[in-house]
Design a protein around this motif. Structure first.
Motif, PDB file in Angstrom:
ATOM      1  N   LEU A  76       0.821  -1.205   0.000  1.00  0.00           N
ATOM      2  CA  LEU A  76       0.000   0.000   0.000  1.00  0.00           C
ATOM      3  C   LEU A  76       0.856   1.258   0.000  1.00  0.00           C
ATOM      4  CD1 LEU A  76      -2.135  -2.150   0.903  1.00  0.00           C
ATOM      5  CD2 LEU A  76      -3.271  -0.307   2.142  1.00  0.00           C
ATOM      6  N   ILE A  77       1.896   1.275   0.855  1.00  0.00           N
ATOM      7  CA  ILE A  77       2.748   2.466   0.954  1.00  0.00           C
ATOM      8  C   ILE A  77       3.972   2.326   0.069  1.00  0.00           C
ATOM      9  CG2 ILE A  77       4.155   3.868   2.511  1.00  0.00           C
ATOM     10  CD1 ILE A  77       2.225   3.085   4.766  1.00  0.00           C
ATOM     11  N   TYR A  78       4.726   1.253   0.273  1.00  0.00           N
ATOM     12  CA  TYR A  78       5.946   1.031  -0.504  1.00  0.00           C
ATOM     13  C   TYR A  78       5.703  -0.037  -1.573  1.00  0.00           C
ATOM     14  CZ  TYR A  78       8.138   3.679   3.212  1.00  0.00           C
ATOM     15  OH  TYR A  78       8.463   4.670   4.099  1.00  0.00           O
ATOM     16  N   GLU A  79       6.440   0.086  -2.671  1.00  0.00           N
ATOM     17  CA  GLU A  79       6.304  -0.856  -3.776  1.00  0.00           C
ATOM     18  C   GLU A  79       7.668  -1.423  -4.156  1.00  0.00           C
ATOM     19  OE1 GLU A  79       2.586   0.539  -6.441  1.00  0.00           O
ATOM     20  OE2 GLU A  79       4.277   1.931  -6.485  1.00  0.00           O
ATOM     21  N   PRO A  80       7.678  -2.599  -4.779  1.00  0.00           N
ATOM     22  CA  PRO A  80       8.925  -3.184  -5.293  1.00  0.00           C
ATOM     23  C   PRO A  80       9.131  -2.774  -6.753  1.00  0.00           C
ATOM     24  CG  PRO A  80       7.179  -4.793  -5.450  1.00  0.00           C
ATOM     25  CD  PRO A  80       6.543  -3.531  -4.895  1.00  0.00           C
ATOM     26  N   LEU A  81      10.199  -3.258  -7.319  1.00  0.00           N
ATOM     27  CA  LEU A  81      10.470  -3.002  -8.735  1.00  0.00           C
ATOM     28  C   LEU A  81       9.567  -3.863  -9.622  1.00  0.00           C
ATOM     29  CD1 LEU A  81      14.355  -2.981  -8.457  1.00  0.00           C
ATOM     30  CD2 LEU A  81      12.882  -0.971  -8.759  1.00  0.00           C
ATOM     31  N   TYR A  82       9.342  -5.095  -9.217  1.00  0.00           N
ATOM     32  CA  TYR A  82       8.463  -6.029  -9.911  1.00  0.00           C
ATOM     33  C   TYR A  82       7.608  -6.752  -8.882  1.00  0.00           C
ATOM     34  CZ  TYR A  82      10.813  -5.589 -14.459  1.00  0.00           C
ATOM     35  OH  TYR A  82      11.300  -5.114 -15.650  1.00  0.00           O
ATOM     36  N   TRP A  83       6.585  -7.452  -9.366  1.00  0.00           N
ATOM     37  CA  TRP A  83       5.705  -8.209  -8.481  1.00  0.00           C
ATOM     38  C   TRP A  83       5.390  -9.564  -9.104  1.00  0.00           C
ATOM     39  CZ3 TRP A  83       0.459  -9.315  -9.886  1.00  0.00           C
ATOM     40  CH2 TRP A  83      -0.249 -10.022  -8.904  1.00  0.00           C
ATOM     41  N   TYR A  84       5.454 -10.638  -8.271  1.00  0.00           N
ATOM     42  CA  TYR A  84       5.109 -11.985  -8.709  1.00  0.00           C
ATOM     43  C   TYR A  84       3.722 -12.357  -8.196  1.00  0.00           C
ATOM     44  CZ  TYR A  84       9.916 -13.248 -10.113  1.00  0.00           C
ATOM     45  OH  TYR A  84      11.138 -13.329 -10.729  1.00  0.00           O
ATOM     46  N   ASN A  85       2.912 -12.944  -9.054  1.00  0.00           N
ATOM     47  CA  ASN A  85       1.609 -13.454  -8.655  1.00  0.00           C
ATOM     48  C   ASN A  85       1.737 -14.951  -8.382  1.00  0.00           C
ATOM     49  OD1 ASN A  85      -1.059 -14.105  -8.236  1.00  0.00           O
ATOM     50  ND2 ASN A  85      -1.694 -13.776 -10.352  1.00  0.00           N
ATOM     51  N   PHE A  86       1.646 -15.338  -7.110  1.00  0.00           N
ATOM     52  CA  PHE A  86       1.764 -16.744  -6.737  1.00  0.00           C
ATOM     53  C   PHE A  86       0.458 -17.508  -6.878  1.00  0.00           C
ATOM     54  CE2 PHE A  86       5.467 -15.000  -4.591  1.00  0.00           C
ATOM     55  CZ  PHE A  86       6.419 -15.957  -4.883  1.00  0.00           C
ATOM     56  N   ALA A  87      -0.619 -16.804  -7.175  1.00  0.00           N
ATOM     57  CA  ALA A  87      -1.906 -17.469  -7.317  1.00  0.00           C
ATOM     58  C   ALA A  87      -2.089 -18.077  -8.698  1.00  0.00           C
ATOM     59  CB  ALA A  87      -3.042 -16.475  -7.041  1.00  0.00           C
ATOM     60  N   ALA A  88      -1.217 -17.725  -9.630  1.00  0.00           N
ATOM     61  CA  ALA A  88      -1.306 -18.247 -10.997  1.00  0.00           C
ATOM     62  C   ALA A  88       0.082 -18.231 -11.618  1.00  0.00           C
ATOM     63  CB  ALA A  88      -2.276 -17.400 -11.827  1.00  0.00           C
ATOM     64  N   GLU A  89       0.285 -19.067 -12.632  1.00  0.00           N
ATOM     65  CA  GLU A  89       1.570 -19.061 -13.318  1.00  0.00           C
ATOM     66  C   GLU A  89       1.665 -17.801 -14.180  1.00  0.00           C
ATOM     67  OE1 GLU A  89       2.513 -22.548 -15.461  1.00  0.00           O
ATOM     68  OE2 GLU A  89       2.066 -23.911 -13.806  1.00  0.00           O
ATOM     69  N   SER A  90       2.672 -16.990 -13.914  1.00  0.00           N
ATOM     70  CA  SER A  90       2.806 -15.746 -14.656  1.00  0.00           C
ATOM     71  C   SER A  90       4.226 -15.217 -14.518  1.00  0.00           C
ATOM     72  CB  SER A  90       1.809 -14.699 -14.147  1.00  0.00           C
ATOM     73  OG  SER A  90       2.039 -14.406 -12.783  1.00  0.00           O
ATOM     74  N   LYS A  91       4.604 -14.343 -15.427  1.00  0.00           N
ATOM     75  CA  LYS A  91       5.894 -13.698 -15.364  1.00  0.00           C
ATOM     76  C   LYS A  91       5.803 -12.517 -14.405  1.00  0.00           C
ATOM     77  CE  LYS A  91       7.271 -14.978 -20.059  1.00  0.00           C
ATOM     78  NZ  LYS A  91       7.708 -14.478 -21.397  1.00  0.00           N
ATOM     79  N   PRO A  92       6.945 -12.028 -13.890  1.00  0.00           N
ATOM     80  CA  PRO A  92       6.901 -10.881 -12.979  1.00  0.00           C
ATOM     81  C   PRO A  92       6.306  -9.650 -13.658  1.00  0.00           C
ATOM     82  CG  PRO A  92       9.156 -11.385 -13.638  1.00  0.00           C
ATOM     83  CD  PRO A  92       8.301 -12.524 -14.106  1.00  0.00           C
ATOM     84  N   THR A  93       5.484  -8.934 -12.917  1.00  0.00           N
ATOM     85  CA  THR A  93       4.805  -7.736 -13.426  1.00  0.00           C
ATOM     86  C   THR A  93       5.634  -6.500 -13.111  1.00  0.00           C
ATOM     87  OG1 THR A  93       2.640  -8.757 -13.080  1.00  0.00           O
ATOM     88  CG2 THR A  93       2.707  -6.340 -13.242  1.00  0.00           C
ATOM     89  N   PRO A  94       5.920  -5.656 -14.102  1.00  0.00           N
ATOM     90  CA  PRO A  94       6.689  -4.434 -13.829  1.00  0.00           C
ATOM     91  C   PRO A  94       5.931  -3.492 -12.891  1.00  0.00           C
ATOM     92  CG  PRO A  94       6.623  -4.917 -16.185  1.00  0.00           C
ATOM     93  CD  PRO A  94       5.620  -5.817 -15.525  1.00  0.00           C
TER      94      PRO A  94
END
Length: 568
Positions: A76-94
């Motif tokens: 909510l406050i801080y963000e990363p460079l990318y994000w992984y969705n562990f609920a489904a197979e997917s590539k990291p989201t920018p």
């Protein structure tokens, strides 16, 4: 339900209750940001209420580098460079980055940052903030929760940050790009002790910023400077603490909570006549007995004896525990601490794929006999004058874990082990665990920053632990486990981007930890998450798992909230 911060990964087990008084108590704790009223309609006044498992007094801490930060800090406050969705197979989201690349040796990582991003105070974000974040981590061991080994950090320009590592660090990729909160240089450069500040006025790039705080609840409000156009649409998000699991159940069915992750026995029957309530189940976390196992690091008690840990592993009747505490929703775990369904390709020995369902009492007794533990007249074993009596801690209000302790007390008594459960506030439980001031602790092994097992096996490495009395880093080796073969294999896995070579190192790790069992797996928790669609729509569903939906899951909570819309 809750397990806050980087390692936070379990969920509250809430018992069903029909107490109207409890529901009214929840309604009465509003501080102006809550949901559940007609005033919630329309984007300008929209609000929802979240219960993320907090019980008792809420202690303010928005420092994303400390073990006790409040869960919405990251996402909510801080963000990363990318994000992984562990609920489904997917590539990291920018997220705050739009590109990254390694050199051939795995020692230099070049990051391209997103343009047009502002901090919540209106100041511009740039690659210089990324470089500052990692330089701060490089200089302060206490902030380096994943043990990355940085040699230097540099911002080449406003869009390019270059991280140079002391050794090949391919397996640190996910920790760097997806599990490091990026902080503002113009704020944190003025903080004298970044490891200890509670960061009362946090400035982030995320979709929300802090509005109000009290010891019972706090409110986050929309960040008007957020870089994703039109998001978020929900204006206020209120987080509350509840005294008991029963209160959580009552609050949900009374429409006073919009989002919570809790085990509710008979859930489908409970919500059958509740038109606004829905749920998803995404099992991913292994409920485990954490043992303070390292005598050389200051752990004391019978649990430092490997034979005791092995006996506990074989004595557990996991099928019974699932029925009594898991409601039949839990799935089979693996002694490798990986997920049997998702991670089967990473588990080298088929014999280590699954934990046993039923107990092997004869084998457990044989192990203790061989280890010199002798049963006394009261049925409890002793060795060299020490009684085989162990205290296990859990959090007040985590009713499924409390049920686990009650059942395991009876199961372990059969092999001559006295188990003494104790319930503590979350703050005390967490402090004991991070500082090694426990014998046994009931918790879950959380998800790493990517599906690669490396993050899980860092929990067994000496680089992520500390002596008893000193805080191990978030998501670290709370068991105080020390094994030279494991340390070497973790380091070797980090030095290559070849999955076959990594698997060879993980095979070594698995052989060691399955024998030593510093973490004793029970089962893979159900991850039931409940939503109220009366105030907001767009929640994750079984058909659209766009994020891991647990209300306590850092990073993902920001993704979910930016996808919600006010109910019409």
């Amino acid at each position: 339900m809750l397990n806050l911060l980087t390692r936070r990964g379990r969920r509250l087990g809430a018992a069903v209750a029909a107490s109207a008084a409890l529901a009214l108590a929840v309604a009465g704790c509003s501080d102006g940001g809550g949901g559940g009223t007609d005033a919630n309609k329309g984007a300008a006044n929209s609000s929802i209420t979240i219960f993320n498992g907090a019980t008792g007094t809420i202690v303010e801490n928005w420092n994303p580098f400390t073990p006790t930060f409040l869960q919405p800090t990251n996402g909510l406050i801080y963000e990363p460079l990318y994000w992984y969705n562990f609920a489904a197979e997917s590539k990291p989201t920018p997220m705050l980055a739009t590109g990254y690349a390694w050199d051939g040796a795995g020692k230099v990582l070049t990051i391209t940052t997103r343009e047009g991003v502002k901090w919540s105070d209106g100041q511009p974000f740039s690659a210089k903030d990324v470089a500052f974040t990692f330089e701060l981590i490089r200089k302060n061991k206490a902030l380096n929760s994943t043990g990355i080994s940085l040699a230097s950090v540099e911002a080449k320009d406003d869009k390019t940050a270059v991280l140079t590592f002391t050794k090949p660090s391919f397996t640190d990729e996910a920790a760097v790009i997806a599990n490091t909160p990026i902080i503002a240089e113009h704020v944190w450069s003025k903080i004298s002790d970044p490891a200890k500040t509670v960061n009362q006025n946090p400035v982030g790039t995320g979709p929300y910023k802090l509005k109000t705080f009290s010891a019972q609840s706090y409110v986050m409000e929309k960040n008007a400077n957020y870089w994703q156009p039109g998001k978020p649409q929900i204006q206020n998000v209120r987080y509350i603490a509840l005294a008991t699991a029963d209160a959580a159940s009552a609050a949900l069915t009374a429409g006073q909570v919009d989002w919570m992750s809790a085990f509710l026995p008979g859930l489908e029957q409970l919500i059958k006549n509740q038109k606004n309530l829905t749920y998803v189940n995404t099992p991913a976390l292994t409920a485990s007995i954490f043992t303070c196992s390292g005598a050389e690091l200051g752990c004391k008690g019978p649990q430092t004896d490997r034979a005791v840990r092995q006996a506990i592993y074989w004595a557990l009747n996991r099928d019974q525990l699932n029925k009594l505490a898991g409601g039949g929703f839990a799935e089979t775990a693996s002694p490798t601490l990986l997920l049997p369904k998702r991670d089967q390709g990473w588990i080298a020995n088929p014999n280590n794929l699954n934990t046993p369902g039923g107990p092997d009492v004869a084998k457990a007794n044989q192990i203790l006999d061989a280890g010199g533990w002798v049963k006394g007249g009261d049925g409890i074993r002793t060795k060299n004058g020490e009684k085989l009596s162990l205290t296990i801690q859990t959090v007040t209000g985590w009713s499924d874990f409390i049920s686990l302790n009650d059942a395991m007390t009876q199961q372990l008594k059969e092999i001559g082990i006295e188990l003494k459960p104790t319930q503590l506030s979350w703050n005390e439980w967490n402090n004991n665990q991070t500082q090694g001031k426990f014998q046994l602790s009931l918790d879950s092994i959380g998800l790493g920053a990517s599906p690669n097992p490396y993050a899980t096996y860092l929990k067994y490495s000496s680089i992520t632990t500390a002596k008893v009395g000193e805080a191990a880093p978030p998501s670290g080796n709370y068991a105080r486990y020390s094994n030279g073969k494991v340390d070497a294999a973790v380091a070797a896995a980090a030095a290559t981007n070849d999955e076959a070579a990594q698997k060879a190192q993980y095979t070594i790790i698995q052989d060691e930890i399955v024998r030593d069992l510093p973490y004793i797996p029970i089962y893979v928790n159900s991850m039931l998450t409940e939503f109220n669609t009366g105030n907001a729509t767009g929640w994750p569903s079984n058909d659209n798992k766009y994020a891991l939906p647990a209300s306590w899951k850092q990073w993902d909570n920001g993704i979910v909230l930016t996808n919600l819309k006010p109910a019409k």
